[in-house]
Design a protein around this motif. Structure first.
Motif, PDB file in Angstrom:
ATOM      1  N   THR A   5       0.833  -1.198   0.000  1.00  0.00           N
ATOM      2  CA  THR A   5       0.000   0.000   0.000  1.00  0.00           C
ATOM      3  C   THR A   5       0.869   1.249   0.000  1.00  0.00           C
ATOM      4  O   THR A   5       1.786   1.393   0.813  1.00  0.00           O
ATOM      5  N   SER A  42      -6.062  -2.332   0.539  1.00  0.00           N
ATOM      6  CA  SER A  42      -5.818  -0.969   1.006  1.00  0.00           C
ATOM      7  C   SER A  42      -7.050  -0.417   1.717  1.00  0.00           C
ATOM      8  O   SER A  42      -6.926   0.316   2.717  1.00  0.00           O
ATOM      9  N   SER A  73      -9.475   5.157  -0.552  1.00  0.00           N
ATOM     10  CA  SER A  73      -8.796   3.931  -0.959  1.00  0.00           C
ATOM     11  C   SER A  73      -9.632   3.281  -2.051  1.00  0.00           C
ATOM     12  O   SER A  73     -10.792   3.642  -2.255  1.00  0.00           O
ATOM     13  N   THR A 132     -10.191  -3.550  -2.185  1.00  0.00           N
ATOM     14  CA  THR A 132      -8.788  -3.935  -2.133  1.00  0.00           C
ATOM     15  C   THR A 132      -8.321  -4.051  -0.685  1.00  0.00           C
ATOM     16  O   THR A 132      -9.007  -3.630   0.243  1.00  0.00           O
ATOM     17  N   HIS A 165       6.178   2.362   1.810  1.00  0.00           N
ATOM     18  CA  HIS A 165       5.175   1.298   1.719  1.00  0.00           C
ATOM     19  C   HIS A 165       4.549   1.119   3.097  1.00  0.00           C
ATOM     20  O   HIS A 165       5.256   0.852   4.076  1.00  0.00           O
ATOM     21  N   TRP A 210      -7.096  -2.027   5.160  1.00  0.00           N
ATOM     22  CA  TRP A 210      -6.001  -1.493   5.986  1.00  0.00           C
ATOM     23  C   TRP A 210      -6.342  -0.091   6.491  1.00  0.00           C
ATOM     24  O   TRP A 210      -6.135   0.212   7.674  1.00  0.00           O
ATOM     25  N   PHE A 213      -4.983   6.043  -0.904  1.00  0.00           N
ATOM     26  CA  PHE A 213      -4.173   4.865  -0.631  1.00  0.00           C
ATOM     27  C   PHE A 213      -4.517   3.772  -1.638  1.00  0.00           C
ATOM     28  O   PHE A 213      -5.687   3.542  -1.950  1.00  0.00           O
ATOM     29  N   GLY A 214      -3.491   3.092  -2.133  1.00  0.00           N
ATOM     30  CA  GLY A 214      -3.711   2.012  -3.089  1.00  0.00           C
ATOM     31  C   GLY A 214      -2.423   1.254  -3.330  1.00  0.00           C
ATOM     32  O   GLY A 214      -1.382   1.561  -2.743  1.00  0.00           O
ATOM     33  N   ASP A 215      -2.484   0.240  -4.205  1.00  0.00           N
ATOM     34  CA  ASP A 215      -1.288  -0.527  -4.550  1.00  0.00           C
ATOM     35  C   ASP A 215      -0.254   0.405  -5.169  1.00  0.00           C
ATOM     36  O   ASP A 215      -0.547   1.108  -6.143  1.00  0.00           O
TER      37      ASP A 215
END
Length: 305
Positions: free
Chosen positions: A132, A181, A175, A179, A245, A184, A220-222
């Motif tokens: 993330t 994210s 986010s 996902t 990360h 999280w 927030f994301g990959d």
């Protein structure tokens, strides 16, 4: 015949009768591929640079290219004169269902390897060391950037301490819906009892728009998907991505549970690809020159024969 032998004979006869009428076990993937000379690959059209629709709707991307290498390896492993590949476009939960119902043999996307996911599908060797990341407007307050960038000081968690807590509260964070994210972010807000709002978005583009217009402070994301979406945005100069990360989530290719022969064949193909001399050039096509940590990741991921 004694009574005991008679009972055993009856049991054996019953078992044979059941075997005669019971449907055969479903063929494993490699058996079907040998017979049909065909593979069915799924891909996510909205997971650039891992998978996406290119010209004329043809799938492209890093994971798609890896799957093409897997197809080439399977053709050689199974000694097939030809091997046709059918590509199936899948989004969201459709990827999971497609593996479970046999619509596709392998999903060529960017799925994080998690324990909850592994309850439903199996995974190949990792194909990328993801996690993330956070995207902000370039005009975001320096204090917010520093709190997010430098994480937790040794004295106390940054999400609890003042003035860091003051900086993070009363903010809206976004986010990507569905996902890791999203989970999280919600967990962080709940755990540290922040007076903040989590607003999921359906796409990276929508999340970027919210960051640009100020309705969300952070997306927030990959990490690799954030970087690619920011680079392709018309407002790329107004966006920053932190180097940190927040989680570590290696990505893998999804396949059906219990099909170990097919998984072995996929992992052999990936190991061969990672060990090939041209893999650095292959990787650079999608992500630029890899740093030492990424090179080490693939060296350690490739399995020896």
């Amino acid at each position: 015949m004694s009574g005991r032998n008679g009972r055993w004979a009856a049991i054996v006869a019953s078992v044979l009768a059941v075997m005669a009428v019971a449907p055969p076990a479903p063929a494993q993937t490699l058996d079907r591929v040998r017979t049909s000379s065909a593979l069915k690959f799924g891909y996510d059209p909205d997971a650039r640079p891992f998978s996406f629709d290119a010209q004329q709707g043809k799938p492209d991307g890093y994971a798609v290219a890896l799957c093409n290498r897997i197809a080439d390896s399977l053709r050689a492993q199974l000694n097939l004169p030809k091997l046709d590949v059918e590509w199936v476009s899948l989004s969201g939960d459709a990827k999971l269902r497609a593996i479970q119902d046999g619509t596709v043999d392998l999903v060529c996307g960017a799925e994080p390897v998690t324990l909850s996911r592994r309850q439903q599908v199996s995974f190949s060797l990792p194909i990328f060391p993801s996690g993330t990341g956070a995207l902000l407007n370039a005009s975001a307050p320096l204090a917010l950037r520093e709190v997010l960038q430098y994480g937790e000081p040794s004295s106390r968690p940054v999400w609890r301490g003042a003035p860091a807590r003051t900086i993070l509260e009363h903010k809206t964070f976004s986010s990507i819906a569905g996902t890791t994210s999203e989970g999280w972010l919600s967990d962080r807000i709940k755990t540290f009892q922040l007076a903040a709002t989590a607003t999921p978005v359906n796409s990276y583009q929508q999340g970027i728009e919210r960051v640009l217009d100020g309705s969300s402070a952070v997306l927030f994301g990959d990490m690799p998907l954030l970087m690619d979406a920011a680079a392709r945005s018309d407002s790329s100069g107004n966006l920053i991505i932190l180097e940190r990360h927040f989680t570590y989530e290696p990505l893998g290719l999804e396949l059906a549970r219990g099909d170990e022969d097919f998984r072995l064949a996929v992992d052999r193909a990936l190991s061969q690809a990672y060990a090939a001399q041209n893999f650095r050039v292959f990787f650079t096509t999608w992500f630029g020159q890899p740093d030492d940590a990424v090179v080490t990741f693939f060296q350690q991921t490739a399995l020896p024969e």
